[in-house]
Write a protein that holds these residues in place. Sequence first.
Motif, PDB file in Angstrom:
ATOM      1  N   SER A 252       0.816  -1.202   0.000  1.00  0.00           N
ATOM      2  CA  SER A 252       0.000   0.000   0.000  1.00  0.00           C
ATOM      3  C   SER A 252       0.854   1.259   0.000  1.00  0.00           C
ATOM      4  O   SER A 252       0.454   2.294  -0.530  1.00  0.00           O
ATOM      5  CB  SER A 252      -0.935   0.008   1.212  1.00  0.00           C
ATOM      6  OG  SER A 252      -0.197  -0.035   2.417  1.00  0.00           O
ATOM      7  N   MET A 253       2.068   1.194   0.596  1.00  0.00           N
ATOM      8  CA  MET A 253       2.956   2.350   0.589  1.00  0.00           C
ATOM      9  C   MET A 253       3.326   2.721  -0.840  1.00  0.00           C
ATOM     10  O   MET A 253       3.332   3.895  -1.224  1.00  0.00           O
ATOM     11  CB  MET A 253       4.214   2.054   1.401  1.00  0.00           C
ATOM     12  CG  MET A 253       5.167   3.231   1.520  1.00  0.00           C
ATOM     13  SD  MET A 253       6.707   2.798   2.370  1.00  0.00           S
ATOM     14  CE  MET A 253       6.097   2.274   3.967  1.00  0.00           C
ATOM     15  N   ALA A 254       3.616   1.695  -1.653  1.00  0.00           N
ATOM     16  CA  ALA A 254       3.950   1.941  -3.049  1.00  0.00           C
ATOM     17  C   ALA A 254       2.750   2.452  -3.817  1.00  0.00           C
ATOM     18  O   ALA A 254       2.875   3.264  -4.728  1.00  0.00           O
ATOM     19  CB  ALA A 254       4.478   0.658  -3.695  1.00  0.00           C
ATOM     20  N   SER A 255       1.567   2.006  -3.444  1.00  0.00           N
ATOM     21  CA  SER A 255       0.354   2.475  -4.104  1.00  0.00           C
ATOM     22  C   SER A 255       0.102   3.947  -3.830  1.00  0.00           C
ATOM     23  O   SER A 255      -0.431   4.675  -4.675  1.00  0.00           O
ATOM     24  CB  SER A 255      -0.855   1.642  -3.646  1.00  0.00           C
ATOM     25  OG  SER A 255      -0.685   0.290  -3.987  1.00  0.00           O
ATOM     26  N   VAL A 256       0.461   4.403  -2.625  1.00  0.00           N
ATOM     27  CA  VAL A 256       0.329   5.815  -2.296  1.00  0.00           C
ATOM     28  C   VAL A 256       1.346   6.633  -3.077  1.00  0.00           C
ATOM     29  O   VAL A 256       1.064   7.741  -3.553  1.00  0.00           O
ATOM     30  CB  VAL A 256       0.512   6.032  -0.783  1.00  0.00           C
ATOM     31  CG1 VAL A 256       0.640   7.505  -0.455  1.00  0.00           C
ATOM     32  CG2 VAL A 256      -0.658   5.419  -0.023  1.00  0.00           C
ATOM     33  N   ALA A 257       2.574   6.103  -3.223  1.00  0.00           N
ATOM     34  CA  ALA A 257       3.647   6.844  -3.877  1.00  0.00           C
ATOM     35  C   ALA A 257       3.427   7.000  -5.372  1.00  0.00           C
ATOM     36  O   ALA A 257       3.888   7.976  -5.968  1.00  0.00           O
ATOM     37  CB  ALA A 257       4.990   6.162  -3.619  1.00  0.00           C
TER      38      ALA A 257
ATOM     39  N   PRO B 106      -0.431   3.548 -11.268  1.00  0.00           N
ATOM     40  CA  PRO B 106      -0.101   2.268 -10.650  1.00  0.00           C
ATOM     41  C   PRO B 106       1.216   2.341  -9.863  1.00  0.00           C
ATOM     42  O   PRO B 106       2.051   3.181 -10.163  1.00  0.00           O
ATOM     43  CB  PRO B 106       0.029   1.313 -11.847  1.00  0.00           C
ATOM     44  CG  PRO B 106      -0.678   1.975 -12.976  1.00  0.00           C
ATOM     45  CD  PRO B 106      -0.503   3.438 -12.748  1.00  0.00           C
ATOM     46  N   PRO B 107       1.363   1.460  -8.861  1.00  0.00           N
ATOM     47  CA  PRO B 107       2.544   1.524  -8.002  1.00  0.00           C
ATOM     48  C   PRO B 107       3.825   1.194  -8.754  1.00  0.00           C
ATOM     49  O   PRO B 107       3.797   0.590  -9.829  1.00  0.00           O
ATOM     50  CB  PRO B 107       2.248   0.490  -6.915  1.00  0.00           C
ATOM     51  CG  PRO B 107       1.249  -0.430  -7.520  1.00  0.00           C
ATOM     52  CD  PRO B 107       0.431   0.398  -8.438  1.00  0.00           C
ATOM     53  N   SER B 108       4.937   1.603  -8.163  1.00  0.00           N
ATOM     54  CA  SER B 108       6.248   1.405  -8.770  1.00  0.00           C
ATOM     55  C   SER B 108       7.075   0.472  -7.895  1.00  0.00           C
ATOM     56  O   SER B 108       7.379   0.798  -6.754  1.00  0.00           O
ATOM     57  CB  SER B 108       6.963   2.753  -8.915  1.00  0.00           C
ATOM     58  OG  SER B 108       8.213   2.593  -9.537  1.00  0.00           O
ATOM     59  N   PHE B 109       7.420  -0.683  -8.436  1.00  0.00           N
ATOM     60  CA  PHE B 109       8.217  -1.664  -7.705  1.00  0.00           C
ATOM     61  C   PHE B 109       9.531  -1.918  -8.431  1.00  0.00           C
ATOM     62  O   PHE B 109       9.608  -1.835  -9.660  1.00  0.00           O
ATOM     63  CB  PHE B 109       7.464  -2.990  -7.563  1.00  0.00           C
ATOM     64  CG  PHE B 109       6.207  -2.901  -6.752  1.00  0.00           C
ATOM     65  CD1 PHE B 109       6.255  -2.600  -5.398  1.00  0.00           C
ATOM     66  CD2 PHE B 109       4.968  -3.114  -7.338  1.00  0.00           C
ATOM     67  CE1 PHE B 109       5.093  -2.508  -4.646  1.00  0.00           C
ATOM     68  CE2 PHE B 109       3.799  -3.036  -6.597  1.00  0.00           C
ATOM     69  CZ  PHE B 109       3.863  -2.734  -5.253  1.00  0.00           C
ATOM     70  N   THR B 110      10.570  -2.244  -7.659  1.00  0.00           N
ATOM     71  CA  THR B 110      11.866  -2.573  -8.235  1.00  0.00           C
ATOM     72  C   THR B 110      12.527  -3.670  -7.414  1.00  0.00           C
ATOM     73  O   THR B 110      12.187  -3.879  -6.243  1.00  0.00           O
ATOM     74  CB  THR B 110      12.788  -1.352  -8.284  1.00  0.00           C
ATOM     75  OG1 THR B 110      14.035  -1.713  -8.890  1.00  0.00           O
ATOM     76  CG2 THR B 110      13.074  -0.816  -6.891  1.00  0.00           C
ATOM     77  N   THR B 111      13.511  -4.327  -8.031  1.00  0.00           N
ATOM     78  CA  THR B 111      14.321  -5.313  -7.322  1.00  0.00           C
ATOM     79  C   THR B 111      15.503  -4.673  -6.606  1.00  0.00           C
ATOM     80  O   THR B 111      16.264  -5.360  -5.936  1.00  0.00           O
ATOM     81  CB  THR B 111      14.847  -6.372  -8.302  1.00  0.00           C
ATOM     82  OG1 THR B 111      15.518  -5.709  -9.392  1.00  0.00           O
ATOM     83  CG2 THR B 111      13.706  -7.223  -8.849  1.00  0.00           C
ATOM     84  N   GLY B 112      15.657  -3.339  -6.730  1.00  0.00           N
ATOM     85  CA  GLY B 112      16.736  -2.625  -6.055  1.00  0.00           C
ATOM     86  C   GLY B 112      17.716  -2.037  -7.044  1.00  0.00           C
ATOM     87  O   GLY B 112      18.195  -2.732  -7.951  1.00  0.00           O
TER      88      GLY B 112
END
Length: 328
Positions: A98-103, A106-112
């Motif tokens: 949900s933190m990524a959804s707020v940021a 659509p949310p932004s995810f990465t492997t680093g």
Amino acid sequence: MKALVARGYGGVEMLELTDVPVLAPGPGQIQVRITAAGLNPADLRLVSGVFKEAVPLTFPHVLGGDFAGTVTRAGEDVERFAPGDEIFGFGLVRSAGSMASVAAAPPSFTTGTMAEYALFDADTPALEHRPAGLDAGHAAVLPTAALTALPLLRAWDFTRGMKVLVIGAAGGVGGAVVPLLAARGVHVIATAIASDEGYVRGLGAAELIDYRSAEVADESLRRHPNGVDALVNLALPGTSLPAVARAVRPGGRLLNIAFPSPGPDSGFETVYTKARPGDLEEVGALAVKGVLPDTVTRRYDLADAVRAYADLAHEHVRGKLLVAVSPR
């Protein structure tokens, strides 16, 4: 590939540079060769375990969210980006949920991003093409800082001639907040140490209060007896804010981004990093125009990334720290 990882929860002593597999992009994902990655205090907060109930990590955990790089592979159903595209942006660990959804939505995810290659979900406003004329190192330190500054400026109608006290102006987010306020004609009173005066004035601050030699609220009221129009806190924990809030005139605005945030009865509104469609395009354009300056003050190679985070954790940091991962 080489990557900076945390072996478990803890401090900088848990970090090491090691080999991890290069992952192939799945549907809706892109693989990016990272050119440069910017450091953020939140990288270390995640590893410290302070958020482990809300954002549990799987170890080894690759650090980093801000980046600039080159798309090397695109998974099925990716239309925005293609191999060879130069891009920049940020991503969060997938467990951020949900933190990524707020940021970003659509949310932004990465492997680093403190790695030679990283995967990203492609369909998010937290990624954008890097414009011609914007250096990769400059681009890599913009996303979190600028996408925190933009929501702050949208939280109130800052106009020419207003007096705004910015706490922590010499830090990473200050490097975006101060010049954006100054571009609107706001009179910025910056708190920093004396040796940072040239830096914050270069960002656009009209005044500096050395918080080591003066009590900030007292000094602000000495200079501006009727109070300032707003206080923007970029650094102090919530428990310290009531003491400085008295520098603000009745009816003024109290805004905060720092952790831990103040309580609901403090009068402060906490503003979070947010990427809306078009925001990073605007950020890139502002950087090319010189409105958002390059605030990198220290550069490291990936081999020295542990030292970079140690400096972030233990030394006074002005502006942003940058790790060059695969310089071109």
